[in-house]
Each structure stands twice: as C-alpha cells, then as structure tokens.
Motif scaffolding. Structure first.
Motif, PDB file in Angstrom:
ATOM      1  N   MET A 130     146.780 117.326  25.110  1.00 21.64           N
ATOM      2  CA  MET A 130     146.003 116.944  24.722  1.00 21.64           C
ATOM      3  C   MET A 130     146.120 115.733  23.435  1.00 21.64           C
ATOM      4  O   MET A 130     147.408 116.012  22.856  1.00 21.64           O
ATOM      5  N   GLN A 131     145.297 115.408  22.710  1.00 24.99           N
ATOM      6  CA  GLN A 131     145.283 114.515  21.658  1.00 24.99           C
ATOM      7  C   GLN A 131     144.552 115.227  19.911  1.00 24.99           C
ATOM      8  O   GLN A 131     143.472 115.733  20.327  1.00 24.99           O
ATOM      9  N   PHE A 132     145.576 115.814  19.727  1.00 20.55           N
ATOM     10  CA  PHE A 132     145.000 116.015  18.581  1.00 20.55           C
ATOM     11  C   PHE A 132     144.839 115.146  17.227  1.00 20.55           C
ATOM     12  O   PHE A 132     145.838 114.420  16.742  1.00 20.55           O
ATOM     13  N   GLU A 133     144.740 115.308  15.910  1.00 24.92           N
ATOM     14  CA  GLU A 133     144.413 114.152  14.247  1.00 24.92           C
ATOM     15  C   GLU A 133     145.132 114.907  13.630  1.00 24.92           C
ATOM     16  O   GLU A 133     145.826 114.135  12.866  1.00 24.92           O
ATOM     17  N   THR A 134     145.084 116.330  13.441  1.00 24.71           N
ATOM     18  CA  THR A 134     145.749 116.590  12.353  1.00 24.71           C
ATOM     19  C   THR A 134     146.819 117.613  13.224  1.00 24.71           C
ATOM     20  O   THR A 134     147.720 118.076  12.133  1.00 24.71           O
ATOM     21  N   ILE A 135     147.471 117.635  14.045  1.00 19.47           N
ATOM     22  CA  ILE A 135     149.015 118.658  14.389  1.00 19.47           C
ATOM     23  C   ILE A 135     149.447 117.195  15.629  1.00 19.47           C
ATOM     24  O   ILE A 135     148.467 116.782  16.013  1.00 19.47           O
ATOM     25  N   LEU A 136     150.565 117.965  15.868  1.00 17.41           N
ATOM     26  CA  LEU A 136     151.500 117.743  17.104  1.00 17.41           C
ATOM     27  C   LEU A 136     151.352 119.242  17.746  1.00 17.41           C
ATOM     28  O   LEU A 136     152.295 119.654  17.639  1.00 17.41           O
ATOM     29  N   PHE A 137     151.270 119.052  18.753  1.00 20.80           N
ATOM     30  CA  PHE A 137     151.585 119.755  19.647  1.00 20.80           C
ATOM     31  C   PHE A 137     152.247 119.564  21.952  1.00 20.80           C
ATOM     32  O   PHE A 137     151.065 118.552  21.754  1.00 20.80           O
ATOM     33  N   SER A 138     152.920 120.046  22.012  1.00 25.12           N
ATOM     34  CA  SER A 138     153.653 119.493  23.033  1.00 25.12           C
ATOM     35  C   SER A 138     153.733 120.895  23.712  1.00 25.12           C
ATOM     36  O   SER A 138     154.549 122.580  23.516  1.00 25.12           O
ATOM     37  N   LEU A 139     154.281 121.017  25.066  1.00 24.31           N
ATOM     38  CA  LEU A 139     155.326 121.958  26.210  1.00 24.31           C
ATOM     39  C   LEU A 139     155.720 121.763  26.393  1.00 24.31           C
ATOM     40  O   LEU A 139     155.465 121.083  27.847  1.00 24.31           O
ATOM     41  N   GLU A 140     157.524 121.866  27.071  1.00 31.46           N
ATOM     42  CA  GLU A 140     158.408 121.612  27.485  1.00 31.46           C
ATOM     43  C   GLU A 140     159.436 122.220  27.429  1.00 31.46           C
ATOM     44  O   GLU A 140     160.054 123.094  26.339  1.00 31.46           O
ATOM     45  N   ALA A 141     159.766 123.311  28.912  1.00 27.89           N
ATOM     46  CA  ALA A 141     160.391 123.348  28.851  1.00 27.89           C
ATOM     47  C   ALA A 141     160.622 124.835  28.493  1.00 27.89           C
ATOM     48  O   ALA A 141     162.014 125.596  27.493  1.00 27.89           O
ATOM     49  N   SER A 142     159.228 125.959  28.462  1.00 26.17           N
ATOM     50  CA  SER A 142     159.008 127.024  28.358  1.00 26.17           C
ATOM     51  C   SER A 142     158.713 126.565  26.892  1.00 26.17           C
ATOM     52  O   SER A 142     158.814 128.453  26.181  1.00 26.17           O
ATOM     53  N   VAL A 143     159.510 126.523  26.091  1.00 28.63           N
ATOM     54  CA  VAL A 143     158.512 126.270  24.688  1.00 28.63           C
ATOM     55  C   VAL A 143     157.333 125.342  24.002  1.00 28.63           C
ATOM     56  O   VAL A 143     157.670 124.333  23.923  1.00 28.63           O
ATOM     57  N   ALA A 144     156.372 125.898  23.519  1.00 30.23           N
ATOM     58  CA  ALA A 144     156.214 125.386  22.976  1.00 30.23           C
ATOM     59  C   ALA A 144     155.935 125.150  21.719  1.00 30.23           C
ATOM     60  O   ALA A 144     156.637 125.733  21.145  1.00 30.23           O
ATOM     61  N   ARG A 145     155.131 123.993  20.923  1.00 29.79           N
ATOM     62  CA  ARG A 145     155.805 123.614  19.403  1.00 29.79           C
ATOM     63  C   ARG A 145     154.445 122.737  19.195  1.00 29.79           C
ATOM     64  O   ARG A 145     153.839 121.863  19.395  1.00 29.79           O
ATOM     65  N   LEU A 146     154.694 123.418  17.951  1.00 31.35           N
ATOM     66  CA  LEU A 146     152.790 123.040  16.857  1.00 31.35           C
ATOM     67  C   LEU A 146     153.267 123.170  15.513  1.00 31.35           C
ATOM     68  O   LEU A 146     154.373 124.328  14.655  1.00 31.35           O
ATOM     69  N   VAL A 147     153.152 121.560  15.882  1.00 27.66           N
ATOM     70  CA  VAL A 147     153.497 120.987  14.658  1.00 27.66           C
ATOM     71  C   VAL A 147     152.795 120.632  13.087  1.00 27.66           C
ATOM     72  O   VAL A 147     151.493 119.622  13.803  1.00 27.66           O
ATOM     73  N   LEU A 148     152.228 120.860  11.992  1.00 19.16           N
ATOM     74  CA  LEU A 148     151.589 120.860  11.478  1.00 19.16           C
ATOM     75  C   LEU A 148     151.982 119.292  10.786  1.00 19.16           C
ATOM     76  O   LEU A 148     153.158 118.738   9.812  1.00 19.16           O
ATOM     77  N   ASN A 149     150.311 118.518  10.713  1.00 16.08           N
ATOM     78  CA  ASN A 149     150.823 116.833  10.902  1.00 16.08           C
ATOM     79  C   ASN A 149     150.003 116.189   9.793  1.00 16.08           C
ATOM     80  O   ASN A 149     149.856 115.146  10.479  1.00 16.08           O
ATOM     81  N   ARG A 150     149.936 116.765   8.585  1.00 13.37           N
ATOM     82  CA  ARG A 150     149.241 115.760   7.389  1.00 13.37           C
ATOM     83  C   ARG A 150     150.272 115.972   5.997  1.00 13.37           C
ATOM     84  O   ARG A 150     150.242 116.537   5.549  1.00 13.37           O
ATOM     85  N   PRO A 151     151.169 115.249   6.512  1.00 14.34           N
ATOM     86  CA  PRO A 151     152.607 115.520   5.551  1.00 14.34           C
ATOM     87  C   PRO A 151     152.117 114.414   3.971  1.00 14.34           C
ATOM     88  O   PRO A 151     152.790 115.347   3.402  1.00 14.34           O
ATOM     89  N   GLN A 152     150.957 113.789   4.343  1.00 14.17           N
ATOM     90  CA  GLN A 152     150.576 112.757   3.247  1.00 14.17           C
ATOM     91  C   GLN A 152     150.109 113.940   2.190  1.00 14.17           C
ATOM     92  O   GLN A 152     149.679 113.781   0.826  1.00 14.17           O
ATOM     93  N   ARG A 153     149.462 114.986   2.709  1.00 13.35           N
ATOM     94  CA  ARG A 153     148.788 116.340   1.948  1.00 13.35           C
ATOM     95  C   ARG A 153     149.704 117.588   2.532  1.00 13.35           C
ATOM     96  O   ARG A 153     149.291 118.706   2.087  1.00 13.35           O
ATOM     97  N   LEU A 154     151.212 117.432   2.173  1.00  9.59           N
ATOM     98  CA  LEU A 154     151.930 118.900   2.920  1.00  9.59           C
ATOM     99  C   LEU A 154     151.356 119.942   3.653  1.00  9.59           C
ATOM    100  O   LEU A 154     151.490 120.855   3.882  1.00  9.59           O
ATOM    101  N   ASN A 155     150.953 118.867   4.419  1.00  9.09           N
ATOM    102  CA  ASN A 155     150.031 120.127   5.528  1.00  9.09           C
ATOM    103  C   ASN A 155     149.335 120.534   5.629  1.00  9.09           C
ATOM    104  O   ASN A 155     148.742 121.982   6.571  1.00  9.09           O
TER     105      ASN A 155
END
Length: 262
Positions: free
Chosen positions: A1-26
């Motif tokens: 899935m492609q997102f504008e404000t977050i990074l999201f991935s799933l690998e080796a049973s680990v889901a990772r959700l990264v808030l990704n607006r660093p210029q606004r402190l997320n």
C-alpha cells in the motif's frame, strides 16, 4: 500500500507503522488519520503480523494534532468533540483492541495527543533524549485520546494532574522511573534494542500475548472475583492452543519452542 503521511510494511511477522511527516514532527492531519486507520484495519483480517511497531520518522515521535488545520478565528464555533469522535477515539480503540502486541518506539518528542497515543500501546520504549509533554493546557484544552484515563493509572493522580496542568516536559528516564513507560534506552542503542524486542515478540505465543494485554486492561475496573473468573476462562482457551502444546513439549525436551501464534 502507498501512503502520503505514513510508512507501512509487513515482513517476517512484524508490521511497522511509521508516522512520516517529519517536517511537522509527525503531527496528525485528517489524511494521516485516514491512512493510519487503513493500515491498522488491514491487520485485522487474514494478516500474518504477530507484532506491530509504531514509531515516527525524523527527530520526533508525534506532536499531536497539526494546529495548521485549525482556525479558531473562524466565525463558526469549532467543534473539537466532533473531531475526537471522528478520529482520535477510534484510533485509541484500534490500537488497544488489536489482536497482537503493540510496541511504541518513541524516537523523539511526544506532545499532546502524541503522548497518549504512545501510552495506548502495550509496550513503550523511548530514547533517553525523548520528552513527553502534555501540552493541552498551553492552548486552553484538557488531554484527550484517553490521556486522563491512562496516565493516572500509570503514575498516579498527583503526578498526572501536575503534568497536565503545567504542561512541563517529562524526560524519558523519569518517565521510566515513574512507570509511565517500560524503558528509556541510550540513543545510540535505541534502534537495535527496538529491533530485538519486536523480533522477540514476533515469535512469541501471540494468543497468550493478547490474553495478557486484555486481562490487564480489564483488571482496572474488575472486582477480584471477576478477574479470577476472567483468568480462568482465558487460561482454558490458551490451554487448547497449538502454542501451549508446543511450549510444554519444548520445556520437556529442553529446547527452544517454535510458537506459531495459534
């Protein structure tokens, strides 16, 4: 899935959700709320994730609400309650009800709702340089996103009230000492520590992890008799799982268990 404000991935049973607006402190916008909801909902049906890692990009974890979306000088009165109903309350419910352990890695400052979103997770670790700021009173508000429910239960009403009324920052080491978070980790060791933790949980007995978090949450409003019954019922359910059988077999055979999350 492609997102504008977050990074999201799933690998080796680990889901990772990264808030990704660093210029606004997320800080959260409507778009970020929608994208986080989509990512979390994707973990509910037919997923392979056994742990979720929530963190932020850049120098901060989350600054709460992006106030650039607010216009208090508008002739029409703001209804902040509607915004909470639409976004923040559902977010807290999604995080707390996920059927897997949720780790929050606070990589930098957490302010406003960003603090309470972190505290809604099951395990919270933070860089020693991170700070927690209940900044609501600084703009004439009270903490939301379950802050007035979670924080007093973690550190007591006296400390929670003072933090909320003053808006003073609390450093990660003090937060850990008070029991607000699990650990404050040296900055240079933080990423490796977080990775080790989520990898460990990714091979843990997932249903037992979920039973633990649900039992602990229920205990805050349960009587002793109710909690004893809940423990009995959950233990009965866990005793019928593949992971319990594997755990006992591994113990008897003096080997490392191979849990599958069922």
């Amino acid at each position: 899935m492609q997102f504008e404000t977050i990074l999201f991935s799933l690998e080796a049973s680990v889901a990772r959700l990264v808030l990704n607006r660093p210029q606004r402190l997320n800080a959260f916008t409507v778009t970020m709320h929608h994208e986080v909801a989509v990512a979390l909902d994707s973990l509910l049906d037919g997923h392979d994730a056994r742990v979720l890692l929530l963190t932020g990009s850049g120098r901060g974890f989350c600054a709460g609400q992006d106030l650039s979306e607010r216009n208090p000088e508008s002739a029409e009165a703001l209804d902040l309650g509607a915004n909470i109903d639409a976004f923040y309350n559902p977010l807290i419910k999604r995080l707390t009800e996920l059927p897997l352990p949720v780790v929050c890695a606070v990589n930098g400052v957490a302010a406003g709702a960003g603090v309470n979103i972190a505290l809604a997770c099951d395990i919270v670790v933070a860089r020693k340089s991170a700070q927690f700021i209940q900044s609501f009173a600084n703009i004439g508000l009270l903490p939301d996103s379950a802050g007035t429910w979670i924080l007093p239960r973690l550190i007591g009403p006296a400390r929670a009230t003072a933090l909320m009324m003053t808006g003073d920052p609390l450093n990660a080491a003090q937060a850990a000492d008070w029991g607000m978070i699990w650990q404050a980790i040296d900055d240079e060791a933080f990423e490796e520590h977080v990775e080790s933790l989520v990898r460990r949980l990714a091979v843990a007995p997932t249903r037992a992890m979920v039973a633990i978090k649900n039992a602990i949450k229920a205990s805050s409003t349960a009587s002793l008799a109710d909690q004893l019954d809940r423990e009995r019922d959950l233990q009965r359910m866990l005793g019928r799982t593949e992971d319990y059988r594997e755990g006992v077999s591994a113990f008897k055979e003096k080997r490392k268990p191979n849990f599958v999350g069922r």
